[in-house]
Design a protein around this motif. Sequence first.
Motif, short mmCIF file in Angstrom:
data_model
loop_
_atom_site.label_atom_id
_atom_site.label_comp_id
_atom_site.label_asym_id
_atom_site.label_seq_id
_atom_site.Cartn_x
_atom_site.Cartn_y
_atom_site.Cartn_z
N THR A 1 36.19 46.62 46.14
CA THR A 1 36.48 48.05 46.00
C THR A 1 37.14 48.60 47.26
O THR A 1 36.61 48.47 48.36
CB THR A 1 35.19 48.85 45.70
OG1 THR A 1 34.61 48.34 44.51
CG2 THR A 1 35.50 50.32 45.51
N GLY A 2 38.30 49.20 47.06
CA GLY A 2 38.98 49.90 48.14
C GLY A 2 38.59 51.37 48.11
O GLY A 2 38.27 51.90 47.05
N LEU B 1 46.10 55.72 49.60
CA LEU B 1 45.39 55.15 50.75
C LEU B 1 44.25 54.23 50.30
O LEU B 1 44.02 53.18 50.90
CB LEU B 1 44.86 56.27 51.66
CG LEU B 1 45.94 57.06 52.40
CD1 LEU B 1 45.34 58.29 53.08
CD2 LEU B 1 46.66 56.19 53.42
N ALA B 2 43.55 54.62 49.24
CA ALA B 2 42.48 53.78 48.71
C ALA B 2 43.06 52.47 48.17
O ALA B 2 42.46 51.40 48.33
CB ALA B 2 41.71 54.52 47.61
N ALA B 3 44.24 52.55 47.54
CA ALA B 3 44.90 51.35 47.01
C ALA B 3 45.31 50.43 48.16
O ALA B 3 45.15 49.20 48.08
CB ALA B 3 46.11 51.73 46.17
N ASP C 1 43.85 50.26 51.03
CA ASP C 1 42.58 49.69 51.53
C ASP C 1 42.13 48.53 50.65
O ASP C 1 41.71 47.48 51.15
CB ASP C 1 41.51 50.79 51.57
CG ASP C 1 40.19 50.30 52.15
OD1 ASP C 1 40.20 49.76 53.28
OD2 ASP C 1 39.16 50.44 51.48
N LEU C 2 42.29 48.71 49.34
CA LEU C 2 41.92 47.64 48.39
C LEU C 2 42.73 46.37 48.68
O LEU C 2 42.18 45.26 48.73
CB LEU C 2 42.18 48.10 46.95
CG LEU C 2 42.01 47.02 45.88
CD1 LEU C 2 40.55 46.60 45.75
CD2 LEU C 2 42.53 47.52 44.53
N VAL C 3 44.02 46.55 48.89
CA VAL C 3 44.90 45.39 49.14
C VAL C 3 44.47 44.66 50.42
O VAL C 3 44.39 43.43 50.44
CB VAL C 3 46.37 45.84 49.22
CG1 VAL C 3 47.25 44.74 49.79
CG2 VAL C 3 46.86 46.25 47.83
N GLN C 4 44.16 45.42 51.46
CA GLN C 4 43.72 44.79 52.71
C GLN C 4 42.44 43.99 52.48
O GLN C 4 42.29 42.87 52.97
CB GLN C 4 43.47 45.84 53.80
CG GLN C 4 44.74 46.48 54.34
CD GLN C 4 45.79 45.44 54.70
OE1 GLN C 4 45.52 44.50 55.44
NE2 GLN C 4 47.00 45.59 54.16
N ARG C 5 41.52 44.54 51.72
CA ARG C 5 40.25 43.85 51.46
C ARG C 5 40.44 42.61 50.61
O ARG C 5 39.76 41.59 50.81
CB ARG C 5 39.26 44.82 50.77
CG ARG C 5 38.73 45.89 51.72
CD ARG C 5 37.95 46.95 50.95
NE ARG C 5 37.51 48.02 51.83
CZ ARG C 5 36.25 48.17 52.26
NH1 ARG C 5 35.31 47.34 51.88
NH2 ARG C 5 35.94 49.17 53.05
N ILE C 6 41.36 42.69 49.65
CA ILE C 6 41.61 41.51 48.80
C ILE C 6 42.25 40.39 49.62
O ILE C 6 41.96 39.21 49.43
CB ILE C 6 42.51 41.90 47.60
CG1 ILE C 6 41.72 42.76 46.60
CG2 ILE C 6 43.06 40.65 46.90
CD1 ILE C 6 42.54 43.33 45.47
N LYS C 7 43.08 40.78 50.59
CA LYS C 7 43.76 39.77 51.41
C LYS C 7 42.80 39.04 52.34
O LYS C 7 43.08 37.93 52.78
CB LYS C 7 44.89 40.42 52.22
CG LYS C 7 46.11 40.70 51.37
CD LYS C 7 47.05 41.69 52.01
CE LYS C 7 47.88 41.08 53.10
NZ LYS C 7 48.85 42.08 53.62
N HIS C 8 41.68 39.67 52.67
CA HIS C 8 40.70 39.01 53.54
C HIS C 8 39.78 38.14 52.68
O HIS C 8 38.96 38.65 51.92
CB HIS C 8 39.87 40.04 54.31
CG HIS C 8 40.59 40.59 55.50
ND1 HIS C 8 41.61 41.50 55.38
CD2 HIS C 8 40.45 40.33 56.82
CE1 HIS C 8 42.07 41.79 56.59
NE2 HIS C 8 41.38 41.10 57.49
N GLN C 9 39.96 36.83 52.81
CA GLN C 9 39.20 35.90 51.97
C GLN C 9 38.16 35.14 52.79
O GLN C 9 38.32 34.92 53.98
CB GLN C 9 40.17 34.90 51.34
CG GLN C 9 41.24 35.60 50.51
CD GLN C 9 42.11 34.63 49.75
OE1 GLN C 9 42.14 33.44 50.03
NE2 GLN C 9 42.81 35.16 48.76
#
Length: 265
Positions: A106-107, A190-192, A194-202
């Motif tokens: 969740t972003g 901005l939330a989207a 943030d979501l992308v950054q979180r998805i990229k961190h594996q």
Amino acid sequence: MMRRVAVLTRHNKGRLISQALLELGWQLTELDSFDTDSLGSFAGERPRFMSPDECALRKAAIAAELSGYDTGIGSEGSFAPGPYGIGTFNLELICCVNISAGWAVTGRFYGPTNVQQWTISNNEALDQALASVPEGQKLLVQQHRYIRKGLSPAEARQQAGSLLINGGEFILGFDLRAHCCPERQQHIRLAAADLVQRIKHQCARCSTPGFWPDKPISGLPCEECGTPSTLTQARQACCQRCGYTETYGSEQRYAAALYCQVCNP
Ligand SMILES: [Zn+2]
Ligand SMILES: [Zn+2]
């Protein structure tokens, strides 16, 4: 490889989210035929029985299910009094679930807004209120059970004429639906992101997305006596699938004595 992703949305929120997802090479399909208000207990103006996080997660799962894709996205926005009851804050959540791989990320955006509402009883108050409405912000007017939404300032003024004659007083406020509120659109973007950054961190061990250091660990030692304070000394990321964790120390090594229970009780 292009991944196809579905989102449940009624107010073109998909357009705001899809831009960020391009960075992942994802293509978003909007399921706008689905009325999210019909989901009842957790949508629109109906009573809520779930937290915003749960709402976003459930919408994402429904989007995946309805579309037949592996990945679904659900968004949930809410407004509430800010910290210490000051101002109005907007929380925007965008949840992404992958049904086959079994993860959810969740972003989020959380921050102050310039949401306004007025009780209008004369033309002077109306002029003053309308002059402070930001460019592109749509309005709503309400008098008892009569309500009109999505109005431009000119349309609101038109409505005001008869409302003032009718009842003498009415509510004028911002229409906070995403397609009526430019500030909220920016928060959704901005939330989207943030979501992308979180998805990229594996996860380093199993590659599950959403490996994000969002768990604060308190105990930053006092600069004078070394007693652990309530300030954050580190942040921890924990993999939702395999439980692998990594801890990242904060830049500060000591807390000011001001925050120490011993030195400043
Ligand atoms: Zn893992
Ligand atoms: Zn101390």
